[in-house]
Write a protein that holds these residues in place. Structure first.
Motif, short mmCIF file in Angstrom:
data_model
loop_
_atom_site.label_atom_id
_atom_site.label_comp_id
_atom_site.label_asym_id
_atom_site.label_seq_id
_atom_site.Cartn_x
_atom_site.Cartn_y
_atom_site.Cartn_z
N VAL B 77 57.35 -15.36 12.97
CA VAL B 77 57.85 -14.06 12.56
C VAL B 77 56.76 -13.34 11.78
O VAL B 77 56.27 -13.84 10.78
CB VAL B 77 59.11 -14.21 11.70
CG1 VAL B 77 59.58 -12.85 11.22
CG2 VAL B 77 60.20 -14.90 12.50
N VAL B 78 56.38 -12.20 12.29
CA VAL B 78 55.30 -11.43 11.70
C VAL B 78 55.88 -10.20 11.05
O VAL B 78 56.60 -9.44 11.70
CB VAL B 78 54.28 -11.01 12.78
CG1 VAL B 78 53.17 -10.18 12.20
CG2 VAL B 78 53.73 -12.24 13.50
N GLU B 79 55.60 -10.02 9.78
CA GLU B 79 56.09 -8.82 9.12
C GLU B 79 54.94 -7.86 8.93
O GLU B 79 53.94 -8.19 8.31
CB GLU B 79 56.71 -9.18 7.77
CG GLU B 79 57.32 -7.97 7.10
CD GLU B 79 57.94 -8.30 5.76
OE1 GLU B 79 58.75 -9.23 5.71
OE2 GLU B 79 57.58 -7.63 4.77
N ILE B 80 55.10 -6.67 9.47
CA ILE B 80 54.05 -5.67 9.36
C ILE B 80 54.49 -4.59 8.40
O ILE B 80 55.44 -3.86 8.65
CB ILE B 80 53.75 -5.06 10.74
CG1 ILE B 80 53.32 -6.17 11.70
CG2 ILE B 80 52.67 -4.00 10.63
CD1 ILE B 80 53.19 -5.72 13.13
N ARG B 81 53.77 -4.50 7.29
CA ARG B 81 54.11 -3.48 6.30
C ARG B 81 53.37 -2.20 6.61
O ARG B 81 52.43 -2.19 7.39
CB ARG B 81 53.72 -3.99 4.91
CG ARG B 81 54.53 -5.20 4.50
CD ARG B 81 54.19 -5.61 3.10
NE ARG B 81 52.80 -6.03 3.01
CZ ARG B 81 52.20 -6.33 1.85
NH1 ARG B 81 52.87 -6.21 0.73
NH2 ARG B 81 50.95 -6.73 1.82
N ASP B 85 51.31 0.59 1.88
CA ASP B 85 51.80 -0.50 1.04
C ASP B 85 50.81 -1.64 1.02
O ASP B 85 50.55 -2.26 -0.02
CB ASP B 85 53.13 -1.05 1.59
CG ASP B 85 54.27 -0.07 1.36
OD1 ASP B 85 54.05 0.92 0.65
OD2 ASP B 85 55.36 -0.32 1.90
N TYR B 176 59.17 -2.00 19.25
CA TYR B 176 57.75 -2.05 18.96
C TYR B 176 57.01 -2.85 20.02
O TYR B 176 57.61 -3.61 20.79
CB TYR B 176 57.52 -2.69 17.59
CG TYR B 176 58.10 -4.07 17.52
CD1 TYR B 176 59.37 -4.28 17.00
CD2 TYR B 176 57.42 -5.16 18.04
CE1 TYR B 176 59.93 -5.53 16.99
CE2 TYR B 176 57.97 -6.42 18.04
CZ TYR B 176 59.23 -6.60 17.51
OH TYR B 176 59.80 -7.84 17.52
N ILE B 178 52.86 -4.73 20.38
CA ILE B 178 51.50 -4.91 19.88
C ILE B 178 50.60 -5.23 21.06
O ILE B 178 50.90 -6.12 21.85
CB ILE B 178 51.43 -6.06 18.86
CG1 ILE B 178 52.34 -5.75 17.67
CG2 ILE B 178 50.00 -6.28 18.41
CD1 ILE B 178 52.45 -6.91 16.70
N GLN B 226 43.81 -7.10 10.82
CA GLN B 226 44.65 -8.12 11.43
C GLN B 226 46.05 -7.93 10.88
O GLN B 226 46.22 -7.42 9.78
CB GLN B 226 44.21 -9.52 11.01
CG GLN B 226 42.85 -9.93 11.45
CD GLN B 226 42.60 -11.37 11.08
OE1 GLN B 226 43.53 -12.14 10.88
NE2 GLN B 226 41.34 -11.73 11.00
N PHE B 227 47.03 -8.34 11.65
CA PHE B 227 48.37 -8.51 11.10
C PHE B 227 48.46 -9.97 10.67
O PHE B 227 48.33 -10.87 11.49
CB PHE B 227 49.45 -8.19 12.13
CG PHE B 227 49.38 -6.78 12.63
CD1 PHE B 227 49.26 -5.72 11.76
CD2 PHE B 227 49.45 -6.51 13.99
CE1 PHE B 227 49.21 -4.41 12.22
CE2 PHE B 227 49.40 -5.21 14.46
CZ PHE B 227 49.27 -4.16 13.57
N THR B 228 48.64 -10.20 9.39
CA THR B 228 48.59 -11.57 8.91
C THR B 228 49.79 -11.87 8.02
O THR B 228 50.51 -10.97 7.60
CB THR B 228 47.33 -11.81 8.04
OG1 THR B 228 47.37 -10.93 6.94
CG2 THR B 228 46.08 -11.61 8.84
N GLY B 229 49.95 -13.13 7.74
CA GLY B 229 51.01 -13.52 6.82
C GLY B 229 51.20 -15.01 6.82
O GLY B 229 50.54 -15.74 7.55
#
Lengths: 231, 231
Positions: B77-81, B85, B176, B178, B226-229
């Motif tokens: 699960v990737v959360e993109i803020r 922010d 969405y 990507i 990057q989308f990271t988390g």
DNA sequence: GAGTGGTCTAGACCACAAT
DNA sequence: TTGTGGTCTAGACCACTCC
């Protein structure tokens, strides 16, 4: 036929907030007030408000009251399923080609990535996932033998590393990153990609029992793959 | 000091399941059994189990019992803020340059995307987000004027479209995708990207009151974003 | 001290599933 | 018919905040 009382109260408060009648920081009627207004017991009102707390619609402060929460953080949540699940869910045929499955030794970069000493033994796999025969993902993976000792003995044309690792090493933590990258020549060839086409790369490390269990790089052809969803 | 009774029961059941003592499909002790075991009232046990339902750890069937739920889908699960922010959270400076903010008319493709008639009036913006002066995101957006009438009057150097839209049009649904894409020359120039560098593209459509409120394309330089988390 | 939320009890009635 | 979960009541005690 009719909704439970707690649900009615829940929806009533939610509607007021959604409609902008009560805004951030406003005080919501107290439990006692809502009890009288709806003619129910306090536990019933409590349940309604507890659900709103879970939904981050209100915040409650003991001794002070219930207040409208700040508008929810507007983040997009992307769920990425395993490629096998995704293809299967679409009713198409998923095939895996095992390009490589071997022992290897950690070089300096891998040692850092996997949290092991330089030269430590690792398992290494490279798999190509096909979707109705079309290459969709090149999966390169390193695995800590201490946490998944039978990794090399798996038949990855029948199961996936993901499935095996989920069983072998209970998941504690995940770290991931999504990037756009130019693939190297080998990756481009395996994924049957055009010359200027970029890759969508998902990197993922998983932890189990306090140690890095697995590090993977999942390469996807940019014009044939997206991470998508709706909610 | 001590945890509430419901929490103890909750944790007791959760621990059994996590440890594999009770597995998928097994029957969890009934409310009555847990009442006796822990010496509490039924409402207390009920609360513990309700929280486990919310966490998708168990499923409850009226008249039948409480059962261990299937292990949760092992998705990432990737959360993109929002970019603002994210930059602010890192303690860096976020700046927005408004490249374009205008009325436009829907062509055939936009009409489909926005769910309006061809030629319908739309708002259109193109913003460049900088992170300590370095270009990080090119945001192109179309907005339905019926749902966000004051869009053109906003000062997007002070607020973000995201913030305004959250206030103006309560979010109902999001779609969405990507992708990795080669940018066009204009995008490459604005993001100060090298010749062969690909973009990470996030497309997003939001719905409000049953209609498409906004469609956006967020372009990010592949080697700087990057989308990271982790979780 | 008055008001508020957090928790808990010992009952109760109901709908539903398994038998 | 028995057992199950879903809901609800009318009280209660406590810790906390605000005045």
């Amino acid at each position: 036929m009719s909704a439970p009382a707690w649900k009615k109260i829940h929806d009533h408060v939610l509607a007021k907030i959604r409609a902008g009648r009560w805004v951030e920081g406003d005080r919501v009627p107290s439990e006692a007030e809502l009890c009288e207004r709806f003619g129910v017991a306090r536990m019933t009102v409590g349940r309604a408000l507890r659900e709103l707390v879970a939904a981050q619609v209100v915040v409650r402060v003991k001794g002070a009251g219930t207040f409208v929460a700040p508008p929810r953080h507007h983040a997009t949540v992307v769920e990425i399923r395993s490629i096998a699940d995704e293809i299967a869910a679409s009713g198409r045929r998923h095939e895996t080609e095992v390009l490589l499955l071997e022992k290897s030794a950690a070089d300096a970069a891998l040692a850092v990535l996997m949290g092991v000493k330089r030269g430590a033994r690792l398992f290494h796999s490279r798999l190509l996932h096909r979707d109705d025969g079309v290459p969709r993902q090149l999966e390169e993976r390193w695995v800590n033998p201490a946490l998944a000792p039978d990794f090399l003995a798996q038949d990855f044309t029948r199961t996936t590393p993901n499935e095996y690792l989920t069983r072998a090493a209970p998941l504690e933590q995940v770290e991931y990153g999504i990037e756009a990258r130019q693939p190297d020549a080998e990756t481009r060839r395996r994924l049957a990609m055009g010359r200027d086409e970029p890759c969508l790369l998902l990197r993922r490390r998983t932890w189990s029992r306090g140690r890095v269990a697995s590090a993977a790089r999942l390469w996807h052809p940019g014009n044939r793959h997206q991470f998508t969803g709706r909610f």
